[in-house]
Design a protein around this motif. Structure first.
Motif, mmCIF file in Angstrom:
data_model
loop_
_atom_site.group_PDB
_atom_site.id
_atom_site.type_symbol
_atom_site.label_atom_id
_atom_site.label_comp_id
_atom_site.label_asym_id
_atom_site.label_seq_id
_atom_site.Cartn_x
_atom_site.Cartn_y
_atom_site.Cartn_z
ATOM 1 N N SER A 155 -19.192 38.355 17.895
ATOM 2 C CA SER A 155 -18.584 37.423 16.963
ATOM 3 C C SER A 155 -18.965 37.789 15.521
ATOM 4 C CB SER A 155 -19.148 36.205 17.332
ATOM 5 O OG SER A 155 -18.933 35.181 16.129
ATOM 6 N N GLU A 156 -17.920 37.620 14.624
ATOM 7 C CA GLU A 156 -18.465 37.749 13.057
ATOM 8 C C GLU A 156 -19.434 36.875 12.453
ATOM 9 O OE1 GLU A 156 -14.866 37.056 10.821
ATOM 10 O OE2 GLU A 156 -13.674 38.390 12.080
ATOM 11 N N ASN A 157 -19.562 35.465 13.538
ATOM 12 C CA ASN A 157 -20.715 34.650 12.760
ATOM 13 C C ASN A 157 -22.008 35.145 13.294
ATOM 14 O OD1 ASN A 157 -18.564 33.303 11.631
ATOM 15 N ND2 ASN A 157 -18.049 31.942 13.501
ATOM 16 N N ARG A 158 -22.123 36.140 14.252
ATOM 17 C CA ARG A 158 -23.588 36.262 14.639
ATOM 18 C C ARG A 158 -24.570 36.676 13.824
ATOM 19 N NH1 ARG A 158 -23.954 39.533 20.226
ATOM 20 N NH2 ARG A 158 -25.667 37.678 20.539
ATOM 21 N N GLY A 159 -24.257 37.259 12.651
ATOM 22 C CA GLY A 159 -25.362 37.515 11.369
ATOM 23 C C GLY A 159 -25.558 36.194 10.766
ATOM 24 N N ARG A 160 -24.574 35.430 10.583
ATOM 25 C CA ARG A 160 -25.009 34.210 9.651
ATOM 26 C C ARG A 160 -25.810 33.217 10.439
ATOM 27 N NH1 ARG A 160 -18.938 33.917 7.757
ATOM 28 N NH2 ARG A 160 -19.166 32.445 9.232
ATOM 29 N N ARG A 161 -25.567 33.204 11.853
ATOM 30 C CA ARG A 161 -26.175 32.364 12.755
ATOM 31 C C ARG A 161 -27.395 32.507 13.596
ATOM 32 N NH1 ARG A 161 -21.568 27.972 14.136
ATOM 33 N NH2 ARG A 161 -20.136 28.428 12.535
ATOM 34 N N GLY A 162 -28.094 33.428 13.028
ATOM 35 C CA GLY A 162 -29.346 33.986 13.876
ATOM 36 C C GLY A 162 -29.019 34.955 14.627
ATOM 37 N N GLY A 163 -28.115 35.628 14.712
ATOM 38 C CA GLY A 163 -27.748 36.356 15.945
ATOM 39 C C GLY A 163 -27.457 35.709 17.287
ATOM 40 N N LYS A 164 -27.243 34.622 17.350
ATOM 41 C CA LYS A 164 -26.643 33.766 18.491
ATOM 42 C C LYS A 164 -25.278 33.592 18.489
ATOM 43 C CE LYS A 164 -31.338 32.040 19.423
ATOM 44 N NZ LYS A 164 -31.880 30.882 19.792
ATOM 45 N N SER A 165 -24.633 33.752 19.735
ATOM 46 C CA SER A 165 -23.285 33.590 19.838
ATOM 47 C C SER A 165 -23.237 31.600 20.246
ATOM 48 C CB SER A 165 -22.560 34.147 21.216
ATOM 49 O OG SER A 165 -23.249 33.448 22.273
ATOM 50 N N ASN A 166 -22.034 31.261 20.119
ATOM 51 C CA ASN A 166 -21.858 29.675 20.428
ATOM 52 C C ASN A 166 -22.124 29.571 21.880
ATOM 53 O OD1 ASN A 166 -20.773 29.209 17.941
ATOM 54 N ND2 ASN A 166 -18.778 29.580 18.522
ATOM 55 N N ALA A 167 -21.787 30.356 22.604
ATOM 56 C CA ALA A 167 -22.268 30.249 24.222
ATOM 57 C C ALA A 167 -23.814 30.123 24.447
ATOM 58 C CB ALA A 167 -21.552 31.527 25.193
ATOM 59 N N GLU A 168 -24.480 31.135 23.560
ATOM 60 C CA GLU A 168 -26.165 31.196 23.764
ATOM 61 C C GLU A 168 -26.586 29.870 23.033
ATOM 62 O OE1 GLU A 168 -26.736 35.812 23.314
ATOM 63 O OE2 GLU A 168 -26.205 34.745 21.572
ATOM 64 N N ARG A 169 -26.012 29.201 22.092
ATOM 65 C CA ARG A 169 -26.608 28.038 21.474
ATOM 66 C C ARG A 169 -26.222 26.974 22.375
ATOM 67 N NH1 ARG A 169 -24.771 30.783 17.068
ATOM 68 N NH2 ARG A 169 -22.862 29.733 16.932
ATOM 69 N N LYS A 170 -24.979 26.973 22.931
ATOM 70 C CA LYS A 170 -24.796 25.762 24.115
ATOM 71 C C LYS A 170 -25.728 25.899 25.011
ATOM 72 C CE LYS A 170 -20.931 23.569 26.476
ATOM 73 N NZ LYS A 170 -21.971 23.144 27.262
ATOM 74 N N ALA A 171 -25.881 26.995 25.763
ATOM 75 C CA ALA A 171 -26.793 27.276 26.815
ATOM 76 C C ALA A 171 -28.125 26.635 26.467
ATOM 77 C CB ALA A 171 -26.682 28.715 27.384
ATOM 78 N N GLU A 172 -28.516 27.013 25.103
ATOM 79 C CA GLU A 172 -29.906 26.433 24.997
ATOM 80 C C GLU A 172 -29.920 25.125 24.880
ATOM 81 O OE1 GLU A 172 -30.845 28.769 21.660
ATOM 82 O OE2 GLU A 172 -31.257 30.454 22.370
ATOM 83 N N HIS A 173 -29.018 24.436 24.064
ATOM 84 C CA HIS A 173 -28.810 22.962 23.942
ATOM 85 C C HIS A 173 -28.806 22.239 25.244
ATOM 86 C CE1 HIS A 173 -26.500 19.165 23.473
ATOM 87 N NE2 HIS A 173 -27.331 18.908 22.459
ATOM 88 N N ASP A 174 -28.129 22.767 26.226
ATOM 89 C CA ASP A 174 -27.751 22.111 27.482
ATOM 90 C C ASP A 174 -29.019 22.324 28.342
ATOM 91 O OD1 ASP A 174 -25.252 21.855 27.048
ATOM 92 O OD2 ASP A 174 -24.366 23.201 28.352
ATOM 93 N N ALA A 175 -29.660 23.259 28.245
ATOM 94 C CA ALA A 175 -31.279 23.364 28.738
ATOM 95 C C ALA A 175 -32.375 22.593 28.326
ATOM 96 C CB ALA A 175 -31.917 24.918 28.667
ATOM 97 N N ARG A 176 -32.249 22.340 26.938
ATOM 98 C CA ARG A 176 -33.160 21.161 26.469
ATOM 99 C C ARG A 176 -32.637 19.883 26.766
ATOM 100 N NH1 ARG A 176 -32.081 24.502 21.935
ATOM 101 N NH2 ARG A 176 -30.530 22.632 21.154
ATOM 102 N N GLN A 177 -31.574 19.580 26.945
ATOM 103 C CA GLN A 177 -30.994 18.075 27.543
ATOM 104 C C GLN A 177 -31.459 17.989 28.984
ATOM 105 O OE1 GLN A 177 -29.906 15.872 25.242
ATOM 106 N NE2 GLN A 177 -30.152 17.453 24.020
ATOM 107 N N ARG A 178 -31.261 19.137 29.856
ATOM 108 C CA ARG A 178 -31.908 18.995 31.143
ATOM 109 C C ARG A 178 -33.185 18.725 31.324
ATOM 110 N NH1 ARG A 178 -27.711 22.885 31.785
ATOM 111 N NH2 ARG A 178 -29.195 24.483 31.498
#
Length: 60
Positions: free
Chosen positions: A2-25
């Protein structure tokens, strides 16, 4: 990649969502879907906030 990877700490939207979901669980939460009016949604959000703060008080 993704073009946004550099601006967002190298994580994709899917990676950020997976981390969020894991925190909620980890907090024991599950996502749930309800059909609510805007007013009901505001009230539910208010009640959840009270419950999470532990300030249940008098619920009418």
């Amino acid at each position: 990649m993704s073009e946004n990877r550099g601006r967002r700490g190298g994580k994709s939207n899917a990676e950020r969502k997976a981390e969020h979901d894991a925190r909620q669980r980890a907090l024991g939460r599950r996502q749930r879907n309800y059909w609510l009016t805007d007013e009901e949604a505001q009230e539910v959000a208010r009640l959840i906030e009270q419950l999470r703060k532990g300030d249940q008080g008098e619920m009418e």
